[in-house]
Scaffold this motif. Structure first.
Motif, mmCIF file in Angstrom:
data_model
loop_
_atom_site.group_PDB
_atom_site.id
_atom_site.type_symbol
_atom_site.label_atom_id
_atom_site.label_comp_id
_atom_site.label_asym_id
_atom_site.label_seq_id
_atom_site.Cartn_x
_atom_site.Cartn_y
_atom_site.Cartn_z
ATOM 1 N N GLY A 88 8.789 11.689 -2.328
ATOM 2 C CA GLY A 88 9.035 12.021 -3.525
ATOM 3 C C GLY A 88 10.301 11.998 -3.878
ATOM 4 N N ARG A 89 10.737 11.982 -5.212
ATOM 5 C CA ARG A 89 12.232 12.013 -5.395
ATOM 6 C C ARG A 89 12.719 13.489 -5.951
ATOM 7 N NH1 ARG A 89 13.912 7.510 -8.561
ATOM 8 N NH2 ARG A 89 14.621 8.761 -10.201
ATOM 9 N N TRP A 90 13.674 13.874 -5.173
ATOM 10 C CA TRP A 90 14.122 15.059 -5.332
ATOM 11 C C TRP A 90 15.447 15.332 -5.897
ATOM 12 C CZ3 TRP A 90 13.518 14.761 0.708
ATOM 13 C CH2 TRP A 90 12.129 14.671 1.013
ATOM 14 N N PRO A 91 15.553 15.869 -7.138
ATOM 15 C CA PRO A 91 16.761 16.218 -7.652
ATOM 16 C C PRO A 91 17.495 17.360 -7.082
ATOM 17 C CG PRO A 91 15.089 17.014 -9.098
ATOM 18 C CD PRO A 91 14.267 16.345 -7.850
ATOM 19 N N ALA A 92 18.730 17.566 -7.402
ATOM 20 C CA ALA A 92 19.446 18.337 -6.584
ATOM 21 C C ALA A 92 19.013 19.859 -6.566
ATOM 22 C CB ALA A 92 20.950 18.439 -7.556
ATOM 23 N N GLU A 93 18.427 20.454 -7.852
ATOM 24 C CA GLU A 93 17.803 21.673 -7.922
ATOM 25 C C GLU A 93 16.873 22.080 -6.784
ATOM 26 O OE1 GLU A 93 14.820 23.908 -10.792
ATOM 27 O OE2 GLU A 93 16.712 23.460 -11.734
ATOM 28 N N LEU B 45 17.260 8.496 1.897
ATOM 29 C CA LEU B 45 18.234 7.888 0.818
ATOM 30 C C LEU B 45 18.609 8.870 -0.257
ATOM 31 C CD1 LEU B 45 19.261 4.883 -0.051
ATOM 32 C CD2 LEU B 45 17.194 5.144 -1.647
ATOM 33 N N THR B 46 20.065 8.933 -0.289
ATOM 34 C CA THR B 46 20.489 9.778 -1.233
ATOM 35 C C THR B 46 21.429 8.820 -2.357
ATOM 36 O OG1 THR B 46 22.713 10.091 -0.165
ATOM 37 C CG2 THR B 46 20.738 11.852 0.156
ATOM 38 N N TRP B 47 21.211 9.343 -3.613
ATOM 39 C CA TRP B 47 21.803 8.638 -4.790
ATOM 40 C C TRP B 47 21.975 9.534 -5.916
ATOM 41 C CZ3 TRP B 47 16.707 9.049 -3.850
ATOM 42 C CH2 TRP B 47 15.767 9.067 -4.780
ATOM 43 N N THR B 48 22.730 8.995 -6.874
ATOM 44 C CA THR B 48 23.132 10.059 -8.130
ATOM 45 C C THR B 48 22.321 9.335 -9.131
ATOM 46 O OG1 THR B 48 25.216 10.876 -7.140
ATOM 47 C CG2 THR B 48 24.741 10.992 -9.573
ATOM 48 N N GLU B 49 21.826 9.955 -10.178
ATOM 49 C CA GLU B 49 20.980 9.214 -11.148
ATOM 50 C C GLU B 49 21.558 10.122 -12.395
ATOM 51 O OE1 GLU B 49 16.290 9.057 -12.405
ATOM 52 O OE2 GLU B 49 16.910 8.297 -10.382
ATOM 53 N N SER B 50 22.083 9.719 -13.611
ATOM 54 C CA SER B 50 22.468 10.537 -14.599
ATOM 55 C C SER B 50 23.297 11.684 -14.408
ATOM 56 C CB SER B 50 21.253 10.705 -15.502
ATOM 57 O OG SER B 50 20.337 9.606 -15.822
ATOM 58 N N GLY B 51 24.031 11.272 -13.332
ATOM 59 C CA GLY B 51 25.074 12.630 -12.868
ATOM 60 C C GLY B 51 24.531 13.581 -12.055
ATOM 61 N N VAL B 52 23.025 13.323 -11.538
ATOM 62 C CA VAL B 52 22.265 14.242 -10.917
ATOM 63 C C VAL B 52 22.210 13.824 -9.349
ATOM 64 C CG1 VAL B 52 20.186 15.806 -10.478
ATOM 65 C CG2 VAL B 52 21.278 15.460 -13.123
ATOM 66 N N PRO B 53 22.640 14.341 -8.316
ATOM 67 C CA PRO B 53 22.434 14.094 -6.988
ATOM 68 C C PRO B 53 20.732 14.193 -6.859
ATOM 69 C CG PRO B 53 24.046 15.462 -7.034
ATOM 70 C CD PRO B 53 23.300 15.686 -8.428
ATOM 71 N N HIS B 54 20.124 13.036 -6.057
ATOM 72 C CA HIS B 54 18.883 12.974 -5.627
ATOM 73 C C HIS B 54 18.634 12.582 -4.352
ATOM 74 C CE1 HIS B 54 18.090 12.718 -10.002
ATOM 75 N NE2 HIS B 54 16.705 13.006 -9.895
ATOM 76 N N ALA B 55 17.713 12.727 -3.684
ATOM 77 C CA ALA B 55 17.071 12.190 -2.309
ATOM 78 C C ALA B 55 15.661 11.889 -2.415
ATOM 79 C CB ALA B 55 17.604 13.252 -1.269
ATOM 80 N N ASP C 283 0.681 -1.126 -0.159
ATOM 81 C CA ASP C 283 -0.038 0.046 0.040
ATOM 82 C C ASP C 283 0.740 1.297 0.178
ATOM 83 O OD1 ASP C 283 -1.753 2.114 0.554
ATOM 84 O OD2 ASP C 283 -2.650 1.226 2.147
ATOM 85 N N ALA C 284 0.980 1.925 -1.261
ATOM 86 C CA ALA C 284 2.098 2.871 -1.359
ATOM 87 C C ALA C 284 1.185 4.318 -1.374
ATOM 88 C CB ALA C 284 2.742 2.745 -2.477
ATOM 89 N N THR C 285 1.666 5.272 -0.667
ATOM 90 C CA THR C 285 1.348 6.592 -0.656
ATOM 91 C C THR C 285 2.424 7.501 -1.332
ATOM 92 O OG1 THR C 285 -0.305 6.425 0.940
ATOM 93 C CG2 THR C 285 0.437 8.813 0.384
ATOM 94 N N VAL C 286 2.431 8.103 -2.482
ATOM 95 C CA VAL C 286 3.313 8.991 -3.108
ATOM 96 C C VAL C 286 2.762 10.267 -3.504
ATOM 97 C CG1 VAL C 286 4.524 6.788 -4.107
ATOM 98 C CG2 VAL C 286 2.781 8.252 -5.471
ATOM 99 N N PRO C 287 3.764 11.330 -3.635
ATOM 100 C CA PRO C 287 3.159 12.575 -3.769
ATOM 101 C C PRO C 287 1.642 12.596 -4.729
ATOM 102 C CG PRO C 287 5.403 12.661 -3.807
ATOM 103 C CD PRO C 287 5.051 11.131 -4.128
ATOM 104 N N ASN C 288 0.812 13.087 -4.214
ATOM 105 C CA ASN C 288 -0.421 13.208 -4.977
ATOM 106 C C ASN C 288 -1.098 11.962 -5.459
ATOM 107 O OD1 ASN C 288 -0.353 16.215 -4.627
ATOM 108 N ND2 ASN C 288 1.116 15.874 -6.250
#
Length: 137
Positions: A123-128, A89-99, A41-46
């Motif tokens: 949600g997935r948050w890119p560096a910006e 959780l933090t990671w890099t995806e296609s050269g862009v840091p995410h959390a 049972d997953a709740t994600v943004p919206n």
């Protein structure tokens, strides 16, 4: 990484240990960690949705956990039949840091496999966006 001190109950949850190791490895979640009729049972943004069956759950998580990451925060709270796990959780995806910030309520069956899971994802948050949130703090 910050973490609560493991309790005896938390240490005896090898399925959840394996789940967390797989999240950090970024190669999806092994199907054998879930009972055949498990539910997610997953709740994600919206949005909120339910996934049934271990193949469907691990396919969904294959999209969520496709890059190796690091737990910047990790808290495990034992329950009589599972655990509540929260992390950043933090990671890099296609050269862009995410959390991502998640809370999982994992219920184990008598066989020790994950029988039910409730997850809340911020949600997935890119560096910006991470920089914007840091500036707002």
């Amino acid at each position: 990484m910050t973490s609560t001190e493991p309790t005896a109950l938390a240490v005896t949850r090898p399925t959840i240990d394996s789940f967390l190791a797989a999240v950090a490895a970024g190669e999806g979640i092994p199907i054998e960690l879930y009972a055949p009729d498990a539910t997610l049972d997953a709740t994600v943004p919206n949005w909120r949705f339910t996934v049934r069956g271990r193949a469907a759950i691990t396919a969904e998580y294959g999209r969520w956990f496709a890059s190796a990451g690091t737990f910047e925060e990790l808290t495990r709270a034992p329950l009589p039949d599972g655990e509540v796990v929260t992390y950043l959780l933090t990671w890099t995806e296609s050269g862009v840091p995410h959390a991502a910030h998640h809370c999982h309520v994992l219920t184990l069956g008598d066989d020790g496999l994950i029988a039910a899971e409730v997850v809340f994802c911020g949600g997935r948050w890119p560096a910006e966006l991470l920089a914007e949130m840091a500036a707002a703090s």
